[in-house]
Scaffold this active site. Structure first.
Site, PDB file in Angstrom:
ATOM      1  N   GLU A   1       0.846  -1.200   0.000  1.00  0.00           N
ATOM      2  CA  GLU A   1       0.000   0.000   0.000  1.00  0.00           C
ATOM      3  C   GLU A   1       0.881   1.249   0.000  1.00  0.00           C
ATOM      4  OE1 GLU A   1      -2.884   2.508   3.003  1.00  0.00           O
ATOM      5  OE2 GLU A   1      -2.867   0.316   3.207  1.00  0.00           O
TER       6      GLU A   1
ATOM      7  N   ARG B   1       0.486  10.418   0.197  1.00  0.00           N
ATOM      8  CA  ARG B   1       0.857  11.486   1.129  1.00  0.00           C
ATOM      9  C   ARG B   1       2.073  12.274   0.657  1.00  0.00           C
ATOM     10  NH1 ARG B   1       0.413   8.504   7.057  1.00  0.00           N
ATOM     11  NH2 ARG B   1      -1.657   7.543   6.751  1.00  0.00           N
TER      12      ARG B   1
ATOM     13  N   THR C   1      -4.583   6.207   1.584  1.00  0.00           N
ATOM     14  CA  THR C   1      -4.941   7.603   1.853  1.00  0.00           C
ATOM     15  C   THR C   1      -5.707   8.197   0.663  1.00  0.00           C
ATOM     16  OG1 THR C   1      -2.800   7.725   3.014  1.00  0.00           O
ATOM     17  CG2 THR C   1      -4.118   9.714   2.966  1.00  0.00           C
TER      18      THR C   1
ATOM     19  N   LYS D   1     -11.156  -1.053   6.358  1.00  0.00           N
ATOM     20  CA  LYS D   1      -9.975  -0.608   7.100  1.00  0.00           C
ATOM     21  C   LYS D   1     -10.430  -0.078   8.462  1.00  0.00           C
ATOM     22  CE  LYS D   1      -6.131   2.654   6.907  1.00  0.00           C
ATOM     23  NZ  LYS D   1      -5.182   3.324   6.024  1.00  0.00           N
TER      24      LYS D   1
END
Length: 207
Positions: free
Chosen positions: A38, A42, A66, A126
């Site tokens: 993953e 960011r 994200t 998640k």
């Protein structure tokens, strides 16, 4: 659990600042037995990292984390992401995630959020940040309340407590930064990352 993740106990959560680190990092993780990666959106380089791994290591299952906006879904898929992860869920994000055709793990940390995600058709969620929202105790309490719903806890999950999470009936896989944290990536500690990945790949839930 969605098919792409059914052979791994840990998904490394990666924040990568330089595209040139993408291949040595992914190679170290794959050699250590972790194939699902993953890459968090960011940093300015994140989409370039996903694109490079998807192109040069097609056997890797590289995804985007994200994911916050519908534009992130489009950008991640165009870069070659094979799955999506978001810290929460909105109606527009749910629609975009479903339309993408990619496995998508939306975030949920309250019973209402789990129920909303379930109404959208999601059964693998998640749980982030896991430590701050009750960790193992919370997920254990949810198991009989939400049958058929599974979770990937992230945030405060470490090599020391990952097995405790994986022992829960509703946690088939965990996410964590400990395998390849930002400092290890910056310093190019590929050997150390490979060793941690090897240990993480052996964390199997007692089913």
């Amino acid at each position: 659990m969605p098919q792409p993740f059914d052979h791994t106990p840990v998904i490394p959560v990666l924040t990568i600042e330089r595209v040139e680190d993408a291949i040595p990092l992914a190679t170290a993780l794959i050699e250590g037995g972790l194939n699902a990666l993953e890459v968090t959106l960011r940093t300015p380089s994140a989409l370039g990292v996903i694109e490079k791994i998807a192109r040069d290591l097609p056997h890797a299952l590289v995804g985007a984390g994200t994911v916050l906006r519908t534009a992130d879904v489009t950008a991640a898929k165009n870069a070659g992401a094979k799955f999506l992860v978001s810290p929460g869920l909105t109606q527009s994000l749910a629609a975009a995630g479903i339309a993408s055709g990619l496995p998508y793990l939306p975030g949920a940390v309250t019973p209402s959020e789990v129920m909303i995600a379930r109404e959208f058709g999601f059964s693998f969620l998640k749980f982030f940040p896991a430590k701050e929202y009750g960790g193992v105790a919370m997920l254990k309490a949810w198991a009989p309340i939400f049958p058929g719903i599974e979770f990937c806890p992230t945030g405060g999950v470490s090599e020391a407590n990952a097995a405790e999470y994986l022992a829960l009936p509703n946690v088939p896989v965990v996410g964590g930064t400990w395998v390849a944290n930002a400092e290890a990536i910056r310093s190019g500690d590929w050997a150390g990352i490979r060793e941690r990945a090897l240990r993480a790949s052996k964390l199997r839930p007692p089913r």
